[in-house]
Design a protein around this motif. Structure first.
Motif: not given
Ligand code: ADP
Ligand code: MG
Length: 689
Positions: A345-362
């Protein structure tokens, strides 16, 4: 080289010299008593006032009392071909006769003889004739030792098979006589013993004078007046708390001396756009905490901070901002969650938040380890700003990360979500991975202050005492099991309005097969009952893929009811789910129920928490009523601790605390505070000299 003998007699093994032969030594070992020191800390389980023996004629029904008399008759009756028996003796003390019986313990007859003087302790089960079933007994032996066993407050110890109460008591007496002078003050001068006379400079009542440790141990075994035992306990508890506090301080000092804080305070260039796109404003509480975190991240020593915020307070956003500060500063960050469901769930949330900032979430979980762990750009050791915002990565995983030895380069910040699921040892292990990264631990378990000080004395604590505005209310109901059909009807109504629901069954044990069978059965039942609504199933035995599939279905509202074990207790966040039905609620702790309840009430809709319980006792009802009355996590935690003790509140996995023999975390707040002050004092003194 000299032969090294134990210098302190307290550390010497209990040996034949003290009348402890091999057999007795083995029995004592079963009680974990090996040395004189161990013996002296063997805490009596109760005391018997043998200055006030009860005349047999005055024994009252159901009232525990001690009586003393002579055996005037005894014998064993057997029936069913000798497979059943009752051994009985009759005691006479000049006022009346008392029957003492033991069922199916025929060997008891070996221990008693006509004419023996016997002390018995128990609750009469009948007065006609006066009868005790399975009383505790002690045969009074003629001889000089009776001043230990009679005419005083007498300690009654926990025993083990074959070990006589009287023998153990005599041993304690002898060892105490011999060793009392060897019992030293653990921190001389720090706790001023009572013998020094009243200290008028001590104003605080909780700082009242306590006896020396030696005197306390004496009084623990052989109290002289009422109150002695409690005073002794307090002294010994204070020693325990003090050791713990000193240990915590030492740990912290070592860290401060050896570790340099990595410069992770950031420059806002990622946080600004992040907050702009977030869709809501931070609460004042969130802003306050972020200020504290930013200060820590820029400080010369690594951050060690605990963030306490009730369920739904919005800790995830705070974690995101903290991670962004580290990322802005050119470091990687790790976020750890206790379950795979929550990590995903955190991955989904953080990808949504950080995607636009181009920060990879793994994602890194135990189940899905991939080999390309290192991001190619993990950059310059020691940090420094990298010019690309994507130069660093946020890794998210479960605590399997710790065991798996996962350690990204250039780790600036470790965030642990739902700290109460991690032991202190695990926490330490994780932080050692990097070169002392900053550490933020987050918990929704509202620990009572005393417990917080004890467990997290090595951490600075931030409180988030405010929920975001615009939350729907949660109504909580307690219902008896026979009202379930009505409850189901109610839930159907909510589903028809487009909402979703959780149905939770208690998890007895992670590995409990029967438990999992039960949820599978319940799911099938609910599927029929709720058709055409879709029912999903989540439990600890599902693989990560399967879990994720079920959660995805629930998130997308293709699954309308989620049946689960308490696996969803932590962190799951879905605003459209507005009903939480908890079955067998009486089996959960209050704090845990509060956590479960926190899964609903996350959107604007009114939410419902329904506790279906098998309420047999008034106490069980009262307990659950606390939840219906309040949503204040702190009050709930206090109640829970009163009712179930701190161990339950923390969960079995909370392994960080030493076992306290004398200290009581839920009652000894004042002593814990005092230990903290003394620890500070001790360290200040140590610094000056
Ligand atoms: P918890 O503290 O229990 O971990 P979460 O971080 O899961 O809580 O937050 C609960 C919900 O509240 C999430 O949907 C989150 O996006 C939302 N939220 C967090 N902060 C705010 C805020 N300041 N205003 C409105 N909603 C918020
Ligand atoms: Mg959370």
């Amino acid at each position: 080289m000299t032969n090294r003998l134990p210098t302190n007699p307290l550390d010497a093994p209990l040996s034949a010299a003290r009348g402890v032969g091999a057999e007795r030594a083995a029995q004592l070992a079963r009680l974990k008593i090996h040395t004189a020191g161990d013996l002296l800390l063997h805490r009596p389980r109760r005391y018997e006032d043998r200055t006030q023996l009860r005349p047999i004629a005055d024994l009252a029904l159901g009232e525990a009392a001690t009586a003393r008399g002579k055996i005037v008759a005894l014998g064993t009756k057997r029936w069913r071909a000798g497979s059943k028996s009752v051994f009985e003796f009759i005691l006479e003390d000049g006022t009346a006769r008392l029957h003492c019986r033991w069922w199916n313990l025929p060997f008891m007859e070996r221990y008693f003889h006509a004419g023996d003087e016997v002390l018995v302790f128990g609750k009469p089960v009948s007065l006609k004739p006066r009868t005790l079933d399975h009383p505790e007994t002690e045969v009074v032996e003629a001889g000089e030792e009776n001043f230990i066993h009679l005419n005083r407050m007498v300690p009654i110890y926990p025993l083990t098979e074959g070990l006589p109460q009287r023998w153990l008591r005599s041993l304690v007496w002898r060892v105490l006589e011999e060793c009392e002078p060897d019992i030293a003050e653990p921190r001389p001068g720090l706790i001023r013993p009572l013998a020094d006379g009243p200290d008028s400079s001590i104003k605080m009542p909780e700082a009242r004078a306590l006896p020396s440790r030696a005197r306390a141990i004496h009084l623990l075994h052989f109290p002289e007046q009422t109150g002695d035992v409690e005073v002794a306990r307090q002294r010994l508890a204070l020693d325990e708390f003090l050791e713990l506090q000193l240990e915590i301080r030492r740990r912290r000092k070592t860290l401060q001396a050896n570790a340099r804080g990595l410069p992770c305070a950031g420059d806002n260039r990622l946080i600004k756009p992040f907050l702009k796109e977030l869709g809501f404003l931070l609460t004042d509480a969130q802003t306050k905490v972020l200020r504290e975190i930013r200060r820590d991240l820029g400080a010369p020593q690594p951050m060690r901070r605990l963030l306490q915020g009730d369920v739904g307070a919005g800790k995830t956003v705070v974690a995101a901002c903290a991670a962004l500060m580290a990322l802005e500063s050119g470091f990687n960050a790790v976020l750890m969650a206790p379950t795979e469901v929550l990590a995903e769930q955190h991955v989904a949330t953080f990808r949504r938040w950080f995607g636009p900032l181009d920060i990879p979430v793994e994602l890194r979980t135990g189940g899905r380890k991939t080999s390309n762990i290192q991001h190619p750009t993990s950059n310059v050791e020691g940090g420094g700003l990298s010019d690309s915002p994507t130069g660093n990565t946020l890794y998210i995983g479960t605590h399997a990360l710790i065991e798996g030895g996962f350690a990204p380069d250039n780790l600036g910040l470790v965030i642990i979500d739902e700290q109460h699921k991690f032991g202190v040892a695990q926490r330490e292990k994780l932080v050692r991975k990097g070169r002392y990264p900053h550490l933020l631990v987050m918990t929704a378990t509202p620990l009572p202050r005393t417990l917080g000080l004890t467990l997290y004395g090595d951490l600075d604590i931030s409180f988030m005492d405010q929920l975001p505005a615009g939350r729907g209310r949660i109504k909580t109901f307690v219902r008896a099991a026979d009202k379930l059909p009505k409850v189901i009807e109610f839930i159907r109504g909510k589903l028809k309005e487009g909402r979703q629901a959780y149905v939770v069954y208690p998890r007895v044990e992670e590995s409990d097969q029967g438990e999992i069978k039960a949820v599978i059965r319940e799911r099938a039942k609910l599927e029929k009952e709720f058709a055409p609504f879709q029912v999903g199933l989540l439990h600890g035995r599902l693989g990560p893929k399967e879990k994720e599939r079920v959660m995805a279905g629930f998130r997308e509202n293709q699954v309308h009811i989620l049946v689960a074990t308490s696996i969803i207790e932590v962190g799951v966040d879905l605003p459209n789910a507005t009903v939480m039905l908890i079955e067998n609620a009486e089996r959960f702790g209050l704090a845990q129920l509060h956590q479960l309840r926190g899964r609903v009430g996350r959107g604007a809709h009114e939410s419902y928490c329904i506790l279906v319980a098998d309420i047999k006792t008034e106490e069980a009802r009262q307990r659950l009523k606390v939840l219906a009355e309040t949503t204040d996590g702190f009050r709930i935690a206090e109640e829970d601790m009163k009712l179930r003790g701190p161990g339950e509140l923390l969960g079995q996995q909370q392994s960080g605390l030493p076992p306290f023999r004398f200290g009581n975390l839920s009652r000894d707040g004042a002593l814990i505070e005092r230990a903290r002050r003394l620890a500070n004092q001790a360290l200040d003194t140590a610094e000056k000299s």
